[in-house]
Design an enzyme around this catalytic site. Structure first.
Site, PDB file in Angstrom:
ATOM      1  N   ASN A 147     -18.270  15.468  22.584  1.00 51.13           N
ATOM      2  CA  ASN A 147     -18.856  14.250  22.340  1.00 51.13           C
ATOM      3  C   ASN A 147     -19.586  14.385  20.816  1.00 51.13           C
ATOM      4  O   ASN A 147     -20.174  14.980  20.532  1.00 51.13           O
ATOM      5  CB  ASN A 147     -20.082  14.275  23.441  1.00 51.13           C
ATOM      6  CG  ASN A 147     -21.128  13.309  23.118  1.00 51.13           C
ATOM      7  OD1 ASN A 147     -20.994  12.108  22.280  1.00 51.13           O
ATOM      8  ND2 ASN A 147     -22.501  13.514  23.686  1.00 51.13           N
ATOM      9  N   TRP A 148     -18.730  13.441  20.037  1.00 54.15           N
ATOM     10  CA  TRP A 148     -19.277  13.544  18.467  1.00 54.15           C
ATOM     11  C   TRP A 148     -20.492  13.024  18.338  1.00 54.15           C
ATOM     12  O   TRP A 148     -21.040  12.801  17.163  1.00 54.15           O
ATOM     13  CB  TRP A 148     -18.112  12.704  17.895  1.00 54.15           C
ATOM     14  CG  TRP A 148     -16.685  13.475  17.826  1.00 54.15           C
ATOM     15  CD1 TRP A 148     -16.481  14.878  18.492  1.00 54.15           C
ATOM     16  CD2 TRP A 148     -15.477  13.400  16.938  1.00 54.15           C
ATOM     17  NE1 TRP A 148     -15.281  15.049  18.273  1.00 54.15           N
ATOM     18  CE2 TRP A 148     -14.532  13.931  17.581  1.00 54.15           C
ATOM     19  CE3 TRP A 148     -15.027  11.978  16.548  1.00 54.15           C
ATOM     20  CZ2 TRP A 148     -13.388  14.084  17.109  1.00 54.15           C
ATOM     21  CZ3 TRP A 148     -14.041  12.120  15.960  1.00 54.15           C
ATOM     22  CH2 TRP A 148     -12.991  13.084  16.237  1.00 54.15           C
ATOM     23  N   LYS A 149     -21.267  12.085  19.304  1.00 58.11           N
ATOM     24  CA  LYS A 149     -22.564  11.401  19.124  1.00 58.11           C
ATOM     25  C   LYS A 149     -22.298  10.568  17.795  1.00 58.11           C
ATOM     26  O   LYS A 149     -21.572  10.068  17.455  1.00 58.11           O
ATOM     27  CB  LYS A 149     -23.505  12.253  19.050  1.00 58.11           C
ATOM     28  CG  LYS A 149     -23.513  13.467  20.350  1.00 58.11           C
ATOM     29  CD  LYS A 149     -24.722  14.100  20.390  1.00 58.11           C
ATOM     30  CE  LYS A 149     -24.387  15.228  21.622  1.00 58.11           C
ATOM     31  NZ  LYS A 149     -25.990  16.060  21.954  1.00 58.11           N
TER      32      LYS A 149
ATOM     33  N   HIS B 239     -25.761   9.946  29.585  1.00 56.88           N
ATOM     34  CA  HIS B 239     -25.969  11.218  28.984  1.00 56.88           C
ATOM     35  C   HIS B 239     -27.448  11.187  28.652  1.00 56.88           C
ATOM     36  O   HIS B 239     -28.174  10.156  28.625  1.00 56.88           O
ATOM     37  CB  HIS B 239     -25.120  10.873  27.643  1.00 56.88           C
ATOM     38  CG  HIS B 239     -25.361  12.214  26.619  1.00 56.88           C
ATOM     39  ND1 HIS B 239     -26.621  12.644  26.073  1.00 56.88           N
ATOM     40  CD2 HIS B 239     -24.663  13.331  26.519  1.00 56.88           C
ATOM     41  CE1 HIS B 239     -26.552  13.884  25.347  1.00 56.88           C
ATOM     42  NE2 HIS B 239     -25.160  14.191  25.742  1.00 56.88           N
TER      43      HIS B 239
ATOM     44  N   GLU C 220     -29.579  11.432  26.376  1.00 55.77           N
ATOM     45  CA  GLU C 220     -29.682  10.901  25.128  1.00 55.77           C
ATOM     46  C   GLU C 220     -30.089   9.395  25.507  1.00 55.77           C
ATOM     47  O   GLU C 220     -31.053   8.785  24.933  1.00 55.77           O
ATOM     48  CB  GLU C 220     -28.936  11.285  23.958  1.00 55.77           C
ATOM     49  CG  GLU C 220     -29.349  12.667  23.496  1.00 55.77           C
ATOM     50  CD  GLU C 220     -28.170  13.502  22.706  1.00 55.77           C
ATOM     51  OE1 GLU C 220     -27.084  12.639  22.263  1.00 55.77           O
ATOM     52  OE2 GLU C 220     -28.250  14.548  22.727  1.00 55.77           O
TER      53      GLU C 220
ATOM     54  N   SER D  64     -25.049  23.093  24.496  1.00 56.37           N
ATOM     55  CA  SER D  64     -24.825  24.381  23.567  1.00 56.37           C
ATOM     56  C   SER D  64     -23.641  25.286  24.129  1.00 56.37           C
ATOM     57  O   SER D  64     -23.798  26.608  23.987  1.00 56.37           O
ATOM     58  CB  SER D  64     -26.020  25.156  23.497  1.00 56.37           C
ATOM     59  OG  SER D  64     -27.130  24.510  23.041  1.00 56.37           O
TER      60      SER D  64
ATOM     61  N   GLY E  65     -27.979  20.794  22.328  1.00 55.74           N
ATOM     62  CA  GLY E  65     -28.374  20.909  21.239  1.00 55.74           C
ATOM     63  C   GLY E  65     -29.562  21.787  20.584  1.00 55.74           C
ATOM     64  O   GLY E  65     -30.131  21.887  19.519  1.00 55.74           O
TER      65      GLY E  65
ATOM     66  N   GLU F  83     -25.184  18.700  32.706  1.00 58.05           N
ATOM     67  CA  GLU F  83     -25.859  19.086  31.172  1.00 58.05           C
ATOM     68  C   GLU F  83     -27.407  19.191  31.298  1.00 58.05           C
ATOM     69  O   GLU F  83     -28.123  18.290  31.277  1.00 58.05           O
ATOM     70  CB  GLU F  83     -25.475  18.080  29.945  1.00 58.05           C
ATOM     71  CG  GLU F  83     -24.234  17.790  29.975  1.00 58.05           C
ATOM     72  CD  GLU F  83     -23.902  17.025  28.591  1.00 58.05           C
ATOM     73  OE1 GLU F  83     -23.231  17.603  27.884  1.00 58.05           O
ATOM     74  OE2 GLU F  83     -24.460  15.908  28.421  1.00 58.05           O
TER      75      GLU F  83
ATOM     76  N   GLY G  49     -21.201  18.977  22.320  1.00 56.87           N
ATOM     77  CA  GLY G  49     -21.614  18.284  21.324  1.00 56.87           C
ATOM     78  C   GLY G  49     -21.241  18.859  19.862  1.00 56.87           C
ATOM     79  O   GLY G  49     -20.434  18.849  19.452  1.00 56.87           O
ATOM     80  N   GLY G  50     -22.463  19.789  19.407  1.00 52.30           N
ATOM     81  CA  GLY G  50     -22.303  20.272  18.091  1.00 52.30           C
ATOM     82  C   GLY G  50     -21.117  20.941  17.818  1.00 52.30           C
ATOM     83  O   GLY G  50     -20.567  20.667  16.702  1.00 52.30           O
TER      84      GLY G  50
HETATM   85  P1  PGA Z   1     -24.503  20.109  22.617  1.00 53.67           P
HETATM   86  O1  PGA Z   1     -24.407  18.653  23.248  1.00 53.67           O
HETATM   87  O2  PGA Z   1     -23.205  20.832  22.859  1.00 53.67           O
HETATM   88  O3  PGA Z   1     -24.720  20.185  20.905  1.00 53.67           O
HETATM   89  O4  PGA Z   1     -25.619  20.940  23.233  1.00 53.67           O
HETATM   90  C1  PGA Z   1     -23.618  18.496  24.431  1.00 53.67           C
HETATM   91  C2  PGA Z   1     -23.976  17.029  24.719  1.00 53.67           C
HETATM   92  O5  PGA Z   1     -24.730  16.703  24.449  1.00 53.67           O
HETATM   93  O6  PGA Z   1     -23.077  16.517  25.339  1.00 53.67           O
END
Ligand code: PGA
Length: 261
Positions: free
Chosen positions: A9-11, A98, A100, A219, A179, A173, A240-241
């Protein structure tokens, strides 16, 4: 055997040039080291989907997803992107729910239910994200929270529906792990994944419960992926990251390839 999935997930990150370099690197990794049971999904920002779909087309084991879609197919919704548009650009998956989106864009259970329906109506497979906040976990409400998220937005679909549609992908998640560098322990993650699978068993049936992939996200990185993926009910990761650098992402894919070896 259940499908194993590593999804990035590149956001809201990267320019088109940077995104193209990253996708090209991951594509060559997938071509060099893959497994018939491992699917890698890249979820870039909307404007890059079409371009990256050309890059990734015809690469076995690699697919594209979007990070969100609207509840409607088309119309006067300035600034929005529909599942139909996403599908027409060459993506096959879409993230729904998600944390967010739930938090910053006030997406509620009803909206997410409509998005899941809309994704299916347009031929996309939803990756439905669920998970509790730290406050909910501290209050002992993490299991109820996740059960409610499943019930309100996904479990209206019945086993009959899946006779003609692909199974969804679920992503557990925990919000407090996204994050933050605070990954859930393998015990916490496995316990919740087993609970989710049991809910699918109760609401659907054993076959659907045993074949629905459930990913862990929050994470997940090169150093903890192997332990998480070794858990019985964890079928991969939503990253994500650590999906923003090809080498980090490759280490995570490698951890899953070792589970499959
Ligand atoms: P993260 O994000 O790996 O940076 O914690 C995961 C996600 O939001 O899908």
């Amino acid at each position: 055997m259940r499908k194993k999935i590593i999804a990035g997930n590149w956001k809201m990150n990267k320019t088109l040039d940077e995104a193209t370099v990253l996708a090209t690197e991951i594509r060559s990794q997938v071509m060099q080291r893959g497994h018939a049971n491992l699917l890698t999904i890249l979820a870039p920002p909307f404007p890059y989907i079409s371009e990256l779909a050309h890059h990734c087309a015809d690469t076995d084991g690699l697919a594209l997803g979007a990070q969100n879609c609207h509840t409607e197919t088309q119309g006067a919704f300035t600034g929005e992107v529909s599942a139909q548009m996403i599908a027409s650009c060459g993506a096959a998956f879409v993230l729904v729910g998600h944390s967010e989106r739930r938090l910053y864009f006030q997406e509620d259970a009803e909206t997410l239910r409509k998005k899941i329906n809309q994704a299916y109506a347009c031929g996309l497979t939803p990756i439905y994200c669920i998970g509790e906040t730290w406050e909910q976990r501290s209050a002992g409400k993490h299991v109820d929270t996740v059960a409610q998220q499943l019930r309100e937005s996904l479990l209206h679909l019945t086993p009959d529906f899946f006779a003609t549609h692909p199974l969804p992908i679920l992503a557990y998640e925990p919000v407090w792990a996204i994050g933050t560098g605070n990954t859930a322990t393998t015990e916490q993650a496995q316990e919740m994944h087993a609970f989710i699978r049991n809910e699918l068993h109760q609401q659907w049936n054993e076959t659907l419960a045993q074949t629905t992939p459930i990913l862990y996200g929050g994470s997940c990185n090169a150093s903890n992926a192997a332990d998480l993926f070794a858990c019985q009910d964890i079928d991969g990761g939503l990253i994500g990251g650590a999906s923003l650098k090809a080498t980090d992402f490759q280490h995570i894919r490698q951890a899953m390839l070792e589970v499959l070896a």
